[in-house]
Write a protein that holds these residues in place. Structure first.
Motif, PDB file in Angstrom:
ATOM      1  N   PHE A  87      13.998  79.397  53.729  1.00 54.46           N
ATOM      2  CA  PHE A  87      14.664  80.339  52.840  1.00 54.46           C
ATOM      3  C   PHE A  87      15.123  79.590  51.585  1.00 54.46           C
ATOM      4  CE2 PHE A  87      17.926  83.381  51.470  1.00 54.46           C
ATOM      5  CZ  PHE A  87      17.248  84.575  51.672  1.00 54.46           C
ATOM      6  N   PRO A  88      14.995  80.194  50.423  1.00 52.19           N
ATOM      7  CA  PRO A  88      15.374  79.497  49.189  1.00 52.19           C
ATOM      8  C   PRO A  88      16.887  79.419  49.015  1.00 52.19           C
ATOM      9  CG  PRO A  88      14.726  81.737  48.688  1.00 52.19           C
ATOM     10  CD  PRO A  88      14.451  81.540  50.155  1.00 52.19           C
ATOM     11  N   PHE A 136      23.350  86.635  57.318  1.00 51.65           N
ATOM     12  CA  PHE A 136      22.058  85.981  57.165  1.00 51.65           C
ATOM     13  C   PHE A 136      21.299  86.060  58.475  1.00 51.65           C
ATOM     14  CE2 PHE A 136      19.305  82.221  57.447  1.00 51.65           C
ATOM     15  CZ  PHE A 136      18.499  82.451  56.345  1.00 51.65           C
ATOM     16  N   PHE A 137      20.244  86.861  58.465  1.00 51.09           N
ATOM     17  CA  PHE A 137      19.371  87.005  59.617  1.00 51.09           C
ATOM     18  C   PHE A 137      20.155  87.390  60.876  1.00 51.09           C
ATOM     19  CE2 PHE A 137      15.936  85.541  62.547  1.00 51.09           C
ATOM     20  CZ  PHE A 137      14.920  86.300  61.990  1.00 51.09           C
ATOM     21  N   LYS A 197      16.016  78.925  57.760  1.00 52.64           N
ATOM     22  CA  LYS A 197      14.645  79.399  57.860  1.00 52.64           C
ATOM     23  C   LYS A 197      14.651  80.771  58.506  1.00 52.64           C
ATOM     24  CE  LYS A 197      12.257  74.951  58.039  1.00 52.64           C
ATOM     25  NZ  LYS A 197      11.266  74.125  58.766  1.00 52.64           N
ATOM     26  N   VAL A 198      13.669  81.598  58.114  1.00 52.67           N
ATOM     27  CA  VAL A 198      13.568  82.935  58.684  1.00 52.67           C
ATOM     28  C   VAL A 198      12.226  83.064  59.386  1.00 52.67           C
ATOM     29  CG1 VAL A 198      15.083  84.003  56.994  1.00 52.67           C
ATOM     30  CG2 VAL A 198      12.663  83.839  56.503  1.00 52.67           C
ATOM     31  N   SER A 199      12.183  83.902  60.423  1.00 48.84           N
ATOM     32  CA  SER A 199      10.964  84.065  61.207  1.00 48.84           C
ATOM     33  C   SER A 199      10.474  85.509  61.223  1.00 48.84           C
ATOM     34  CB  SER A 199      11.209  83.595  62.652  1.00 48.84           C
ATOM     35  OG  SER A 199      12.287  84.319  63.234  1.00 48.84           O
ATOM     36  N   VAL A 200      11.142  86.397  60.519  1.00 47.85           N
ATOM     37  CA  VAL A 200      10.735  87.800  60.455  1.00 47.85           C
ATOM     38  C   VAL A 200      10.836  88.253  59.010  1.00 47.85           C
ATOM     39  CG1 VAL A 200      11.202  90.157  61.214  1.00 47.85           C
ATOM     40  CG2 VAL A 200      11.520  88.267  62.811  1.00 47.85           C
ATOM     41  N   SER A 201       9.784  88.850  58.495  1.00 46.31           N
ATOM     42  CA  SER A 201       9.844  89.372  57.139  1.00 46.31           C
ATOM     43  C   SER A 201      10.677  90.652  57.124  1.00 46.31           C
ATOM     44  CB  SER A 201       8.429  89.674  56.626  1.00 46.31           C
ATOM     45  OG  SER A 201       7.803  90.642  57.452  1.00 46.31           O
ATOM     46  N   GLY A 202      11.276  90.953  55.987  1.00 45.95           N
ATOM     47  CA  GLY A 202      12.104  92.149  55.867  1.00 45.95           C
ATOM     48  C   GLY A 202      13.548  91.910  56.218  1.00 45.95           C
ATOM     49  N   ARG A 203      13.887  90.721  56.694  1.00 45.08           N
ATOM     50  CA  ARG A 203      15.280  90.386  56.984  1.00 45.08           C
ATOM     51  C   ARG A 203      15.609  89.075  56.308  1.00 45.08           C
ATOM     52  NH1 ARG A 203      16.884  90.711  63.148  1.00 45.08           N
ATOM     53  NH2 ARG A 203      18.929  90.448  62.168  1.00 45.08           N
ATOM     54  N   GLY A 204      16.863  88.918  55.881  1.00 43.60           N
ATOM     55  CA  GLY A 204      17.237  87.701  55.190  1.00 43.60           C
ATOM     56  C   GLY A 204      18.723  87.663  54.936  1.00 43.60           C
ATOM     57  N   LEU A 205      19.086  87.590  53.653  1.00 44.76           N
ATOM     58  CA  LEU A 205      20.478  87.454  53.253  1.00 44.76           C
ATOM     59  C   LEU A 205      20.990  88.788  52.711  1.00 44.76           C
ATOM     60  CD1 LEU A 205      22.871  85.490  52.748  1.00 44.76           C
ATOM     61  CD2 LEU A 205      21.898  85.088  50.475  1.00 44.76           C
ATOM     62  N   SER A 206      22.142  89.215  53.241  1.00 44.78           N
ATOM     63  CA  SER A 206      22.768  90.457  52.797  1.00 44.78           C
ATOM     64  C   SER A 206      24.225  90.174  52.435  1.00 44.78           C
ATOM     65  CB  SER A 206      22.697  91.515  53.909  1.00 44.78           C
ATOM     66  OG  SER A 206      23.307  92.716  53.492  1.00 44.78           O
ATOM     67  N   ILE A 226      23.917  93.174  47.534  1.00 45.26           N
ATOM     68  CA  ILE A 226      22.659  92.471  47.249  1.00 45.26           C
ATOM     69  C   ILE A 226      21.997  92.103  48.566  1.00 45.26           C
ATOM     70  CG2 ILE A 226      21.601  90.451  46.164  1.00 45.26           C
ATOM     71  CD1 ILE A 226      23.962  90.372  44.234  1.00 45.26           C
ATOM     72  N   GLU A 227      20.706  92.367  48.653  1.00 44.89           N
ATOM     73  CA  GLU A 227      19.929  92.066  49.858  1.00 44.89           C
ATOM     74  C   GLU A 227      18.663  91.323  49.429  1.00 44.89           C
ATOM     75  OE1 GLU A 227      17.692  94.555  53.407  1.00 44.89           O
ATOM     76  OE2 GLU A 227      19.317  95.497  52.263  1.00 44.89           O
ATOM     77  N   ILE A 228      18.423  90.147  50.012  1.00 44.54           N
ATOM     78  CA  ILE A 228      17.276  89.309  49.633  1.00 44.54           C
ATOM     79  C   ILE A 228      16.445  89.020  50.875  1.00 44.54           C
ATOM     80  CG2 ILE A 228      16.558  87.112  48.606  1.00 44.54           C
ATOM     81  CD1 ILE A 228      19.266  87.057  47.152  1.00 44.54           C
ATOM     82  N   ASN A 229      15.159  89.409  50.830  1.00 45.57           N
ATOM     83  CA  ASN A 229      14.272  89.254  51.976  1.00 45.57           C
ATOM     84  C   ASN A 229      12.913  88.723  51.522  1.00 45.57           C
ATOM     85  OD1 ASN A 229      16.206  90.712  53.655  1.00 45.57           O
ATOM     86  ND2 ASN A 229      15.456  92.557  52.639  1.00 45.57           N
ATOM     87  N   TYR A 230      12.199  88.132  52.473  1.00 43.28           N
ATOM     88  CA  TYR A 230      10.798  87.782  52.243  1.00 43.28           C
ATOM     89  C   TYR A 230       9.933  89.018  52.466  1.00 43.28           C
ATOM     90  CZ  TYR A 230      10.805  82.700  51.656  1.00 43.28           C
ATOM     91  OH  TYR A 230      10.957  81.429  51.171  1.00 43.28           O
ATOM     92  N   SER A 231       8.930  89.185  51.615  1.00 44.00           N
ATOM     93  CA  SER A 231       8.004  90.306  51.812  1.00 44.00           C
ATOM     94  C   SER A 231       7.031  90.015  52.954  1.00 44.00           C
ATOM     95  CB  SER A 231       7.226  90.582  50.527  1.00 44.00           C
ATOM     96  OG  SER A 231       6.509  89.422  50.104  1.00 44.00           O
ATOM     97  N   ASP A 232       6.572  88.757  53.070  1.00 48.32           N
ATOM     98  CA  ASP A 232       5.663  88.345  54.145  1.00 48.32           C
ATOM     99  C   ASP A 232       5.974  86.907  54.533  1.00 48.32           C
ATOM    100  OD1 ASP A 232       3.746  90.622  54.485  1.00 48.32           O
ATOM    101  OD2 ASP A 232       3.398  90.219  52.353  1.00 48.32           O
TER     102      ASP A 232
END
Length: 505
Positions: free
Chosen positions: A106-107, A187-188, A221-230, A418-424
């Motif tokens: 995750f950045p 976060f996740f 690190k994230v292991s599922v797209s669509g979830r991240g930092l909220s 603010i919600e930040i997620n990976y697309s893939d």
């Protein structure tokens, strides 16, 4: 002197005698042997076509094969020349590859309040906002009227606050992150808080970075797209403010997504999320690899003193810091390095003119390999797509109003989600590569040799051996003739005259 010359002559004669003795130990080739050697080479070499010139008894066939061989050699030379010319243009290709992974790093995300300072300190030091614009002209006293209220206030401020520290003022009276400004952090699926953010100075004053590079081992690190930092922020417009006369007219959060190893650069790259909105940000990871000179413009030998990894923006900061420290003996806010902080008067009397001089003279340039700051050899970026919706909804507005014990108007005017997620779960590598490597160049030249002359590396060695053997024989003949040439020496004129006189007698 005569003795030295005589000794040198004797030494030269001695060396020639030794070479002569060494050469006479080997049997000397006769002209017939040399012709036979040339003939044997012509009929046995793997260079195609040569034996046809020698063996054919028909003169017409010999001429035809000679033309064929010379034409093939000409084409070979032309092809090799074009291949070498193409190689030395240093061509490159760009490849794009997508790598799929189970987990992705995750950045880092740096957040700043668009309203940078607390209201009460700003009311006390309100002159600091227009000092930035007018003090440089006030010190020159030719563009600002002596009766100007702003100039009088600026001069009074400088004289009464000579040891004023901009860094301390910003750190103490700027935006802060605690439970009252960061209302929610997830976060996740795991709760996070202000302790998970690192403080950093930017052009927006106090900013805070999630997943900062100082804690590399604990990078998220994230292991599922669509979830991240909220996150849910309260910008608290009544407590924090900024001067609209300088263009600060927005309210909300500005943030930038960057590599954990890089310093955030908000100028021109920041994403804004206004109050009363929910920002959904989807990101991708893109890695770029540039070739070093002469194929590309990067320089892998450049290392930065104050930053862990190289970037063009950080390099420019270090370059400016070196010039400012050399000329002014101090460092202003935002420029890296070890040194005392420049006070306001030093900033406007020295630092500001030096920065202008750097821009005008081009002392800190970027882009090409021979500039002060060439492009990075490797860099990671996070392109983002952002969408907004009204926050909160009518039902959520009542819920948050009761939960936070604030009015609905306050919720609308101060809260930012603010919600930040990976697309893939993949990343893209854009790599600049050498279009022609040394091995490919050799293979190409070898192919041309085989196509036009049926030759190989063995053939090249045969030709080199043939040339060196002939050169060796030529050297032998030349060295054997030297003693014969030195045996005859012209007699002095007086001796010739004496001989003529004797003959006359």
């Amino acid at each position: 002197m005569e003795q030295i010359e005589k000794s040198n002559v004797h030494a030269e004669k001695g060396l020639l005698e030794k070479i002569k003795l060494c050469l006479f130990k080997e049997p000397q080739p006769s002209p017939t042997d040399r012709k036979k050697f040339d003939y044997d080479f012509a009929i046995s070499t793997s260079f195609h076509g040569v034996h046809n010139i020698v063996r054919n008894r028909s003169k017409i066939r010999k001429v035809i094969w000679l033309v064929v061989v010379l034409g093939s050699v000409s084409l070979l030379v032309w092809q090799i020349r074009s291949r070498l010319a193409n190689y030395f243009t240093w061509p490159t290709t760009t490849s794009v590859e997508v790598q799929y992974v189970e987990k992705i790093e995750f950045p880092a995300v740096t957040f700043c309040n668009l309203n940078r300072f607390q209201t009460d300190p700003v009311a006390k030091f309100d002159v600091i906002f227009f000092l930035r614009n007018i003090v440089s002209e006030v010190l020159q006293l030719q563009k600002i009227s002596a009766n100007s209220i702003g100039s009088k206030n600026a001069i009074d401020f400088l004289t009464s606050n000579q040891n004023f520290s901009t860094m301390e003022f910003v750190k103490k009276n700027g935006f802060y992150l605690n439970s009252s400004t960061l209302l929610e952090c997830d976060f996740f699926g795991m709760r996070c808080g202000p302790k998970d953010f690192a403080h950093v100075f930017t052009e927006y004053g106090n900013c805070f970075t999630f997943n900062h590079g100082e804690n590399i081992q604990a990078m998220k690190k994230v292991s599922v797209s669509g979830r991240g930092l909220s996150l849910l922020f309260d910008v608290n417009q009544e407590e924090f403010t900024d001067d609209p006369a300088l263009g600060f007219v927005d309210a909300g959060i500005i943030f930038v997504i960057h590599s954990p190893k890089k310093v955030p650069q908000l100028d021109g790259l920041g994403l804004s999320s206004p109050v009363g909105t929910h920002a959904r940000v989807t990101i991708r990871q893109v890695k770029t690899v540039n070739q070093e000179y002469p194929w590309g413009e990067c320089n892998p030998n450049i290392k930065l003193q104050n930053f862990e990894s190289y970037s063009t923006s950080d390099c420019l900061k270090e370059c400016k810091a070196r010039h400012v420290k050399k000329q002014c003996g101090c460092l202003p806010l935002l420029l890296p390095g070890n040194g005392i902080e420049c006070d306001l008067q030093k900033f406007y009397s020295c630092v500001s003119p030096v920065l202008d001089h750097i821009e005008v003279e081009g002392l800190c340039t970027m882009g090409t390999h021979n500039s002060s700051c060439p492009v990075a050899c490797e860099e990671t970026e996070y392109p983002a797509a952002i969408s907004y919706s009204t926050f909160p909804s009518q039902k959520a507005l009542k819920y948050l109003s009761q939960k936070l014990n604030q009015s609905q108007k306050y919720i609308r005017e101060n809260l930012v989600s603010i919600e930040i997620n990976y697309s893939d779960l993949n990343y893209k590598i854009t790599q600049q590569q050498k279009a022609v490597s040394v091995s490919e160049l050799l293979a190409d030249i070898g192919g041309q040799l085989g196509l036009f002359c049926g030759a190989s590396m063995i053939t090249v060695i045969e030709i080199i051996e043939y040339i060196f053997t002939n050169l060796y024989w030529i050297c032998i003949l030349f060295l054997l003739k030297i003693p014969k040439m030195t045996q005859w020496t012209p007699q002095p004129q007086n001796q010739l005259g004496n001989k003529e006189g004797i003959q006359e007698c």
